[in-house]
Scaffold this active site. Structure first.
Site, mmCIF file in Angstrom:
data_model
loop_
_atom_site.group_PDB
_atom_site.id
_atom_site.type_symbol
_atom_site.label_atom_id
_atom_site.label_comp_id
_atom_site.label_asym_id
_atom_site.label_seq_id
_atom_site.Cartn_x
_atom_site.Cartn_y
_atom_site.Cartn_z
ATOM 1 N N HIS A 240 0.844 -1.205 0.000
ATOM 2 C CA HIS A 240 0.000 0.000 0.000
ATOM 3 C C HIS A 240 0.867 1.238 0.000
ATOM 4 O O HIS A 240 1.535 1.565 0.988
ATOM 5 C CB HIS A 240 -0.930 0.019 1.203
ATOM 6 C CG HIS A 240 -1.978 1.094 1.121
ATOM 7 N ND1 HIS A 240 -2.976 1.100 0.177
ATOM 8 C CD2 HIS A 240 -2.177 2.220 1.863
ATOM 9 C CE1 HIS A 240 -3.752 2.159 0.332
ATOM 10 N NE2 HIS A 240 -3.280 2.856 1.351
ATOM 11 N N HIS B 204 1.040 5.508 -1.429
ATOM 12 C CA HIS B 204 0.621 6.720 -2.123
ATOM 13 C C HIS B 204 1.917 7.500 -2.352
ATOM 14 O O HIS B 204 2.400 8.188 -1.443
ATOM 15 C CB HIS B 204 -0.347 7.551 -1.273
ATOM 16 C CG HIS B 204 -1.603 6.832 -0.878
ATOM 17 N ND1 HIS B 204 -2.575 6.488 -1.780
ATOM 18 C CD2 HIS B 204 -2.037 6.405 0.339
ATOM 19 C CE1 HIS B 204 -3.569 5.878 -1.144
ATOM 20 N NE2 HIS B 204 -3.263 5.813 0.145
ATOM 21 N N TYR C 258 -5.100 7.576 -7.153
ATOM 22 C CA TYR C 258 -6.347 8.312 -7.387
ATOM 23 C C TYR C 258 -6.105 9.728 -7.895
ATOM 24 O O TYR C 258 -7.049 10.503 -8.072
ATOM 25 C CB TYR C 258 -7.222 8.349 -6.131
ATOM 26 C CG TYR C 258 -6.541 8.866 -4.884
ATOM 27 C CD1 TYR C 258 -6.439 10.215 -4.628
ATOM 28 C CD2 TYR C 258 -6.025 7.975 -3.943
ATOM 29 C CE1 TYR C 258 -5.830 10.692 -3.480
ATOM 30 C CE2 TYR C 258 -5.412 8.431 -2.787
ATOM 31 C CZ TYR C 258 -5.312 9.786 -2.563
ATOM 32 O OH TYR C 258 -4.700 10.243 -1.424
ATOM 33 N N ARG D 163 -16.845 5.918 1.854
ATOM 34 C CA ARG D 163 -17.283 7.326 1.886
ATOM 35 C C ARG D 163 -17.075 7.998 0.527
ATOM 36 O O ARG D 163 -17.754 8.973 0.207
ATOM 37 C CB ARG D 163 -16.558 8.102 2.980
ATOM 38 C CG ARG D 163 -15.074 8.232 2.821
ATOM 39 C CD ARG D 163 -14.448 9.045 3.970
ATOM 40 N NE ARG D 163 -13.015 8.888 4.022
ATOM 41 C CZ ARG D 163 -12.157 9.537 3.245
ATOM 42 N NH1 ARG D 163 -12.595 10.388 2.337
ATOM 43 N NH2 ARG D 163 -10.855 9.332 3.369
ATOM 44 N N HIS E 205 -5.884 -1.022 6.206
ATOM 45 C CA HIS E 205 -6.035 -0.500 7.565
ATOM 46 C C HIS E 205 -6.926 -1.412 8.411
ATOM 47 O O HIS E 205 -6.449 -2.049 9.331
ATOM 48 C CB HIS E 205 -6.570 0.936 7.580
ATOM 49 C CG HIS E 205 -5.711 1.910 6.859
ATOM 50 N ND1 HIS E 205 -4.388 2.099 7.163
ATOM 51 C CD2 HIS E 205 -5.980 2.752 5.816
ATOM 52 C CE1 HIS E 205 -3.872 3.008 6.354
ATOM 53 N NE2 HIS E 205 -4.818 3.418 5.523
ATOM 54 N N ASP F 49 2.228 3.118 3.074
ATOM 55 C CA ASP F 49 1.120 4.070 2.972
ATOM 56 C C ASP F 49 1.590 5.503 2.729
ATOM 57 O O ASP F 49 1.967 5.862 1.620
ATOM 58 C CB ASP F 49 0.253 3.960 4.218
ATOM 59 C CG ASP F 49 -1.079 4.702 4.091
ATOM 60 O OD1 ASP F 49 -1.369 5.208 2.990
ATOM 61 O OD2 ASP F 49 -1.819 4.779 5.081
#
Length: 441
Positions: A55, A57, A117, A206, A267, A318
């Site tokens: 994971h 970013h 994203y 969400r 997570h 992360d």
């Protein structure tokens, strides 16, 4: 022409062995035997399979040392993260990601799961090539010597029932069908590339309303590709989800076909007992990111309970507050000690498997993370004579509980020598990071 390496010690599926010869033919391991080094290149220390950072970013690396000042929580950190996201363009992202992935290689990581994203321009309009930011990440990984699972994230809302706003506008495709069109084009661009896996991601419940989740899940099923999702990182997120949908995020993913052996819940910090059962019974991987979870004051997830119910555990850096999977591995055990007031929840070999074979499998590379014939030729050698590892012995415990990323001195990724004597083939990675981050700021 085949190459042969002699490992002073090597962690094999049945444990640590001494004097191991690993013959590599192209990108794969051809043979693993015991013997004398003869003319083979020597790898002093303990050699383990390549690590999988499940994971990432990449652009969050620009936040290290910046967001730790003052008080706040996940939500205040997120606003600072949005500020960085708003300033990136394809060329800048290529330069930053290349440096970040090179830092990962120095830490023994040979495969990265990039949860992507940051798709469009700052005003939300697609670039001429709507996947140019994704292409930049793939190119960056290749130049740094990593395989990549590019987990293209569907991101539609700014919160439960809220529209995208600010920097979030560049994350969204409008609806899941338009996301799928773009994701299909991305997958087609890398069809047949063995070192690139195009997967899918539900950013979070969400950000992706339940009715859109099946479209993302269908992409995963159709391509037999990984499907990842942020799950229950924050108590406030869970409460809002239950208020909106009368169900937890895990329950929603379960009901809409997004759990299973190719899926990963990232997570999974705040779970109900039912959530744990659903993740475990479905064989869904769970990616723990302890250094980020403690940096953001998220909490401590029930890793051992999940594992015991059947959910394989993987590891990720992360937000890159730290890039060190040995630290992530030991933190899974040490954090559980803090929560339970007891020691000894995990064997070191279990944690090392989470950092290697389990992580690679969750990213769509089930033939990696093991030193066996036919596997990807990923060899990571850790010195056993540094001030951290001296006296610890050639054991999984030495790697998990004594070593740090700084103790990695040799990395062979997919048969390619990427790190020698602690130096990356691209040169001074620290200078690369400093230059790209300064330019971004």
């Amino acid at each position: 022409m085949p190459l042969t390496y002699w490992c002073e010690h090597a962690w094999l599926p049945d444990g640590v062995a001494d004097g191991v010869l690993v013959e590599i033919d192209g990108e794969r391991i051809a043979r693993v035997t015991r013997g004398e080094p003869a003319g083979a290149e020597r790898l002093p220390g303990l050699t383990v399979p390549g690590l999988a950072n499940a994971h990432s970013h990449a652009f969050h690396r620009a936040l290290r040392g910046v967001t730790q000042t003052g008080r706040g929580d996940f939500w205040t950190w997120r606003e600072q993260m949005y500020g960085v996201a708003a300033r990136l363009d394809p060329d800048g992202y290529l330069a930053l990601a290349r440096a970040v992935y090179a830092e990962m290689a120095l830490a023994g990581i040979t495969c990265v799961g990039e949860f992507h994203y940051l798709h469009h321009g700052p005003d939300g309009r697609p670039y001429d090539d709507p996947n140019v930011m994704g292409h930049a990440l793939v190119e960056a990984a290749r130049e740094a010597g990593l395989r990549i699972a590019l987990l293209d994230a569907c991101y539609l809302t700014g919160g439960f029932g809220e529209p995208l706003s600010g920097a979030q506008i560049r994350f969204g495709d409008g609806d899941s069908e338009r996301w799928a069109v773009r994701a299909e084009a991305l997958a087609a661009a890398y069809e047949g590339r063995a070192d690139v896996e195009i997967g899918a991601a539900v950013h979070s419940v969400r950000a992706v309303p339940p009715e859109h989740v099946p479209v993302v899940a269908e992409f995963s099923h159709r391509h037999a590709a990984p499907l990842h999702a942020h799950v229950s990182e924050q108590v406030a997120e869970n409460a809002a989800c239950v208020e909106m949908y009368a169900a937890t995020p895990v329950r929603i993913l379960h009901e809409h076909g997004a759990l299973g052996p190719r899926s990963t819940a990232v997570h999974a910090t705040h779970l109900t007992e039912v959530d744990v059962e659903l993740l475990g019974r479905s064989g869904t991987h769970v990616c723990m990111c302890p250094t980020t979870e403690r940096d953001l004051a998220d909490g401590i997830g029930p890793a051992r309970s999940l594992f015991d119910r059947g959910a394989p555990i993987t590891l990720g850096s992360d937000s890159h507050a730290v890039i060190d999977l040995f630290e992530e591995a030991r933190a899974v055990e040490l954090d559980e000690r803090l929560a339970s007031h007891r020691r000894g929840h995990w064997r070191a070999a279990e944690l090392l498997t989470a950092a290697t074979a389990a992580g690679h499998t969750s990213l769509g590379f089930p033939d990696a993370g093991m030193l066996v014939p036919g596997a990807w030729a990923d060899l990571v050698t850790v010195r056993l004579d540094t001030v951290r590892t001296a006296g610890a012995g050639a054991t999984p415990e030495a790697v998990v509980y004594a070593a740090t990323a700084a103790d990695v001195h040799s990395v062979i990724s997919g048969g390619r020598r990427v790190v020698s004597d602690g130096r990356h083939v691209l040169g001074d990675v620290g200078a690369m990071l400093a230059e790209t981050i300064e330019r971004l700021r």
